[in-house]
Design a protein around this motif. Structure first.
Motif, mmCIF file in Angstrom:
data_model
loop_
_atom_site.group_PDB
_atom_site.id
_atom_site.type_symbol
_atom_site.label_atom_id
_atom_site.label_comp_id
_atom_site.label_asym_id
_atom_site.label_seq_id
_atom_site.Cartn_x
_atom_site.Cartn_y
_atom_site.Cartn_z
ATOM 1 N N ILE A 71 51.839 28.792 44.017
ATOM 2 C CA ILE A 71 50.548 28.668 43.621
ATOM 3 C C ILE A 71 49.787 28.897 44.805
ATOM 4 C CG2 ILE A 71 48.433 27.823 42.488
ATOM 5 C CD1 ILE A 71 50.403 26.251 40.434
ATOM 6 N N ILE A 72 49.826 28.132 45.628
ATOM 7 C CA ILE A 72 49.254 28.323 47.252
ATOM 8 C C ILE A 72 49.327 29.566 47.634
ATOM 9 C CG2 ILE A 72 49.020 27.307 49.275
ATOM 10 C CD1 ILE A 72 49.322 24.629 48.454
ATOM 11 N N GLU A 73 50.552 30.198 47.737
ATOM 12 C CA GLU A 73 51.082 31.257 48.334
ATOM 13 C C GLU A 73 50.461 32.494 47.708
ATOM 14 O OE1 GLU A 73 55.190 31.280 49.085
ATOM 15 O OE2 GLU A 73 55.104 29.795 50.610
ATOM 16 N N GLY A 74 50.514 32.206 46.187
ATOM 17 C CA GLY A 74 50.196 33.456 45.379
ATOM 18 C C GLY A 74 48.586 33.647 45.374
ATOM 19 N N SER A 75 47.897 32.422 45.652
ATOM 20 C CA SER A 75 46.580 32.375 45.353
ATOM 21 C C SER A 75 45.788 32.800 46.735
ATOM 22 C CB SER A 75 45.834 31.204 44.765
ATOM 23 O OG SER A 75 45.926 30.155 45.707
ATOM 24 N N ALA A 76 46.427 32.644 47.936
ATOM 25 C CA ALA A 76 45.898 32.867 49.162
ATOM 26 C C ALA A 76 44.871 34.037 49.346
ATOM 27 C CB ALA A 76 46.898 32.969 50.130
ATOM 28 N N PRO A 77 45.618 35.384 48.961
ATOM 29 C CA PRO A 77 44.878 36.684 48.717
ATOM 30 C C PRO A 77 43.507 36.497 48.028
ATOM 31 C CG PRO A 77 47.052 37.009 48.178
ATOM 32 C CD PRO A 77 46.879 35.653 48.327
ATOM 33 N N LEU A 78 43.311 36.000 47.000
ATOM 34 C CA LEU A 78 42.032 35.870 46.375
ATOM 35 C C LEU A 78 40.889 35.501 47.036
ATOM 36 C CD1 LEU A 78 43.607 34.030 43.148
ATOM 37 C CD2 LEU A 78 43.088 36.438 43.319
ATOM 38 N N ARG A 79 40.923 34.746 48.148
ATOM 39 C CA ARG A 79 39.566 34.410 48.689
ATOM 40 C C ARG A 79 38.937 35.495 49.059
ATOM 41 N NH1 ARG A 79 42.181 30.976 53.678
ATOM 42 N NH2 ARG A 79 43.682 32.699 54.620
ATOM 43 N N ASN A 80 39.680 36.606 49.472
ATOM 44 C CA ASN A 80 38.845 37.858 50.086
ATOM 45 C C ASN A 80 38.932 39.163 49.026
ATOM 46 O OD1 ASN A 80 39.092 36.764 52.408
ATOM 47 N ND2 ASN A 80 41.090 37.443 52.863
ATOM 48 N N THR A 81 39.042 38.799 47.642
ATOM 49 C CA THR A 81 39.040 39.906 46.610
ATOM 50 C C THR A 81 37.567 39.822 46.001
ATOM 51 O OG1 THR A 81 39.906 38.421 45.162
ATOM 52 C CG2 THR A 81 41.431 39.681 46.145
ATOM 53 N N GLU A 82 36.837 41.033 45.867
ATOM 54 C CA GLU A 82 35.609 40.951 45.277
ATOM 55 C C GLU A 82 35.715 40.766 43.663
ATOM 56 O OE1 GLU A 82 34.025 44.715 45.945
ATOM 57 O OE2 GLU A 82 33.853 44.455 47.999
ATOM 58 N N SER A 83 36.876 41.055 43.238
ATOM 59 C CA SER A 83 36.913 40.841 41.754
ATOM 60 C C SER A 83 36.754 39.441 41.646
ATOM 61 C CB SER A 83 38.314 41.534 41.125
ATOM 62 O OG SER A 83 39.302 41.067 41.930
ATOM 63 N N MET A 84 37.602 38.539 42.141
ATOM 64 C CA MET A 84 37.548 37.150 42.144
ATOM 65 C C MET A 84 36.099 36.318 42.219
ATOM 66 S SD MET A 84 39.802 34.688 41.383
ATOM 67 C CE MET A 84 39.865 33.023 41.479
ATOM 68 N N ALA A 85 35.398 37.094 42.908
ATOM 69 C CA ALA A 85 33.982 36.372 43.329
ATOM 70 C C ALA A 85 33.059 36.896 41.765
ATOM 71 C CB ALA A 85 33.351 37.234 44.357
ATOM 72 N N ILE A 86 33.575 38.120 41.435
ATOM 73 C CA ILE A 86 32.801 38.601 40.170
ATOM 74 C C ILE A 86 32.930 37.614 39.005
ATOM 75 C CG2 ILE A 86 32.412 40.507 38.720
ATOM 76 C CD1 ILE A 86 32.883 42.159 40.878
ATOM 77 N N VAL A 87 34.423 37.050 38.778
ATOM 78 C CA VAL A 87 34.859 36.435 37.761
ATOM 79 C C VAL A 87 34.061 35.027 37.826
ATOM 80 C CG1 VAL A 87 36.913 35.482 36.771
ATOM 81 C CG2 VAL A 87 36.907 37.762 37.394
ATOM 82 N N LEU A 88 34.210 34.474 39.144
ATOM 83 C CA LEU A 88 33.771 33.033 39.316
ATOM 84 C C LEU A 88 32.380 32.899 39.269
ATOM 85 C CD1 LEU A 88 36.520 31.854 41.930
ATOM 86 C CD2 LEU A 88 36.447 31.395 39.380
ATOM 87 N N ALA A 89 31.447 34.077 39.605
ATOM 88 C CA ALA A 89 30.126 33.937 39.875
ATOM 89 C C ALA A 89 29.327 33.149 38.657
ATOM 90 C CB ALA A 89 29.390 35.215 40.106
ATOM 91 N N PRO A 90 29.661 33.820 37.269
ATOM 92 C CA PRO A 90 29.034 32.918 36.239
ATOM 93 C C PRO A 90 29.208 31.431 36.050
ATOM 94 C CG PRO A 90 29.979 34.949 35.763
ATOM 95 C CD PRO A 90 30.543 34.738 37.032
ATOM 96 N N MET A 91 30.738 31.008 36.266
ATOM 97 C CA MET A 91 30.980 29.518 36.330
ATOM 98 C C MET A 91 30.458 28.958 37.390
ATOM 99 S SD MET A 91 34.949 29.781 34.968
ATOM 100 C CE MET A 91 35.455 31.133 35.864
ATOM 101 N N THR A 92 30.403 29.275 38.459
ATOM 102 C CA THR A 92 29.674 28.858 39.789
ATOM 103 C C THR A 92 28.119 28.395 39.432
ATOM 104 O OG1 THR A 92 31.092 29.977 41.227
ATOM 105 C CG2 THR A 92 29.137 28.791 42.239
#
Length: 552
Positions: A149-170
């Motif tokens: 999970i750590i290795e698979g999720s590492a690229p997510l920190r730099n993806t714009e789509s992840m930020a868009i998905v998490l913004a409402p929950m933040t």
């Protein structure tokens, strides 16, 4: 790229869930009976009850499994509701200790645990050793999954789509709590959900603030699964999951506003994101324990008011020993199913005993009562059948599988006996009452003696079912031969009375013979329990037919 990340994350989560399940299954198969004894024996005081809950959850790595065991005990009044809630408070803390252990830098243990578990499982001859090997494999898979999970999720920190998905929950903590609670409910494991959040936080795929909010949701979601799983249970069995959900929800909602103020203190303990998440998870449940342990009597009373105990209908026959929480411990589950089968046999025995009284006294009320009890026998048969069907979905050892089949076969035969009594013998009794028929005194004495013999064989069959005693099985099968001969003799005796022109015998001839036939059918169903025992001991011959060469 995004699709690959999602697939890798799903794979890691799947390995985590499967590893958790393997550990839980291994522990329940190896020590399930002992765990249940501990819960029943050492939960008379709140503090000791919380300690037992903590230890049980650490071993099972699941507060949900602990909740199901505790709820079943509370449902049978084996543990007070307040003590059961104390067990759950301890169990909630227990799962956090497992998370603390798995958050350590011990990924190097994964291949060692996997190798040791696999080789031990393949080489082990004893059942308990195989279950211990299963625990080792499960722990290895859990450690491996965290790395995946750590290795698979590492690229997510730099993806714009992840930020868009998490913004409402933040910006909407309640939405984040709901999402985390639903995901945890779907996974049936707050431990797995917290480890997933920890892994995502460690790679900075999500912020620490959002990760802590997710942890609150995971704690609430972990309490939803037991509530859903006990929806059809009795009110006392539901008090424990509902009380646990109430306590976690109140604490979680109260904690949401304090998260920004808690972050600096968590950083003082350990500023690494993963450890902040796990430490918050532990602190939350320790606070839950400290606040609500003195209040569990009040919470128990509240649950009892929200869901009052319903009085069982008078004379209602319903399952008592089919404990859903025992399904992961086959020996315990089969013992419960055997006890329920024995209870079913007791009901059938009482029906059979009362049958002769209906014929003797033309008791119409007792006849209707027997019909109602047959409905209860049908309910017990259906419940036992469904229970064993769920059990056999799990991997069973050969003796366990064999016992499950024996129980299914015997309950089916008991259900057939109930049907013969209700649909055949009671129909004959109704015909006798309606037409005001009377058996001859000699004829009724013969029927009563034959009935008494069948009733004794029913008791013998129940003993054979519970003991699997070879001598008793031989005796039961010998009775089948003697009953067949006796039925023939009694039929001939009846025909002799008819031949002498005895009016009562002529009038009740078909009735008399049908009663004999149905009682003989009942005996045939009873003797079926002896065949597997005798066959395993090589005490049966393949056929009763005489060969042509040996014909005189």
């Amino acid at each position: 790229m995004g699709t690959q990340i999602i697939i890798e994350l799903l794979g890691g989560v799947a390995v985590l869930l499967w590893g958790t399940r393997m550990v839980r299954t291994g522990v329940t198969r190896a020590f399930g009976a002992e765990l249940r004894q501990w819960i029943g024996r050492f939960t008379h005081r709140r503090l000791s009850a919380a300690g037992i809950g903590l230890a049980t959850a650490c071993l099972l790595q699941s507060s949900t499994a602990t909740a199901m065991i505790t709820a079943s005990f509370a449902g049978r009044d084996l543990i007070a509701p307040s003590a059961a809630l104390a067990v759950m408070l301890g169990a909630d803390v227990g799962t956090t200790l497992v998370a603390q252990f798995l958050s350590l830098d011990i990924a190097w243990l994964s291949p060692i645990l996997l190798a040791a578990g696999v080789f031990t499982f393949l080489a082990a001859g004893g059942r308990r050793l195989r279950h211990l090997a299963r625990i080792s494999i499960g722990l290895g898979l859990m450690l491996l999954s965290i790395r995946l999970i750590i290795e698979g999720s590492a690229p997510l920190r730099n993806t714009e789509s992840m930020a868009i998905v998490l913004a409402p929950m933040t910006n909407e903590p309640f939405l984040a709590v709901i999402v985390a609670a639903l995901l945890t409910w779907a996974a049936h494991s707050s431990l797995a959900a917290v480890l997933l959040v920890m892994s995502l936080a460690s790679t900075q795929a999500i912020s620490v603030h959002l990760a802590l909010t997710f942890v609150v949701g995971a704690n609430i979601g972990g309490a939803i699964a037991p509530v859903a799983m006990t929806m059809g249970a009795s009110p006392p069995e539901r008090w424990v999951p509902i009380g646990n959900l109430l306590m976690r929800t109140l604490a979680g909602l109260a904690c949401l506003g304090a998260i920004p103020y808690l972050q600096p203190y968590l950083a003082l303990l350990d500023e690494r994101s993963a450890h902040m998440v796990v430490n918050f998870h532990t602190a939350f449940n320790l606070a839950l324990l400290a606040i609500f342990l003195p209040l569990v009597p009040q919470v128990a009373k509240l649950c009892q008011k929200l869901l009052p105990r319903t009085a069982a209908a008078e004379g209602e026959i319903a399952p008592r020993y089919l404990d859903v929480s025992s399904l992961e411990t086959p020996t315990v589950a089969l013992t419960g199913a055997s006890r329920e089968t024995l209870r079913m046999g007791d009901v059938v025995e009482q029906m059979l005993q009362d049958t002769i009284e209906v014929f003797r006294n033309n008791d119409d009320k007792l006849m209707r009562d027997i019909a109602e009890r047959d409905d209860g026998v049908d309910r017990l048969h259906e419940a036992i059948k469904l229970y064993l069907t769920k059990l056999t979905r799990e991997e069973l050892e050969s003796p366990e599988s064999k016992r499950a089949i024996e129980i299914l076969n015997f309950t089916t035969n008991l259900e057939h006996i109930g049907d013969i009594i209700d649909r055949n013998l009671m129909e004959l009794a109704s015909k006798k009452i309606k037409n005001k028929y009377t058996f001859s005194s000699e004829g009724f004495d013969e029927l009563a003696g034959f009935h008494r013999r069948i009733t004794n064989n029913l008791r013998l069959a129940l003993n054979v079912f519970m003991s699997s005693d070879l001598d008793l099985a031989r005796q039961l099968l010998k009775e089948k031969e003697e009953i067949r001969d006796l039925e023939r003799q009694l039929s001939e005796s009846h025909f002799a009375r008819v031949g002498r022109g005895k009016s009562e015998s002529i009038e009740t001839s078909s009735l008399h013979l049908d009663v004999l036939r149905d009682l003989k059918r009942i005996n045939s169903h009873l003797t079926s329990v002896a065949y597997p025992i005798l066959e395993e001991a090589d005490q049966l011959i393949s056929t009763r037919l005489r060969t042509r060469e040996s014909k005189p």
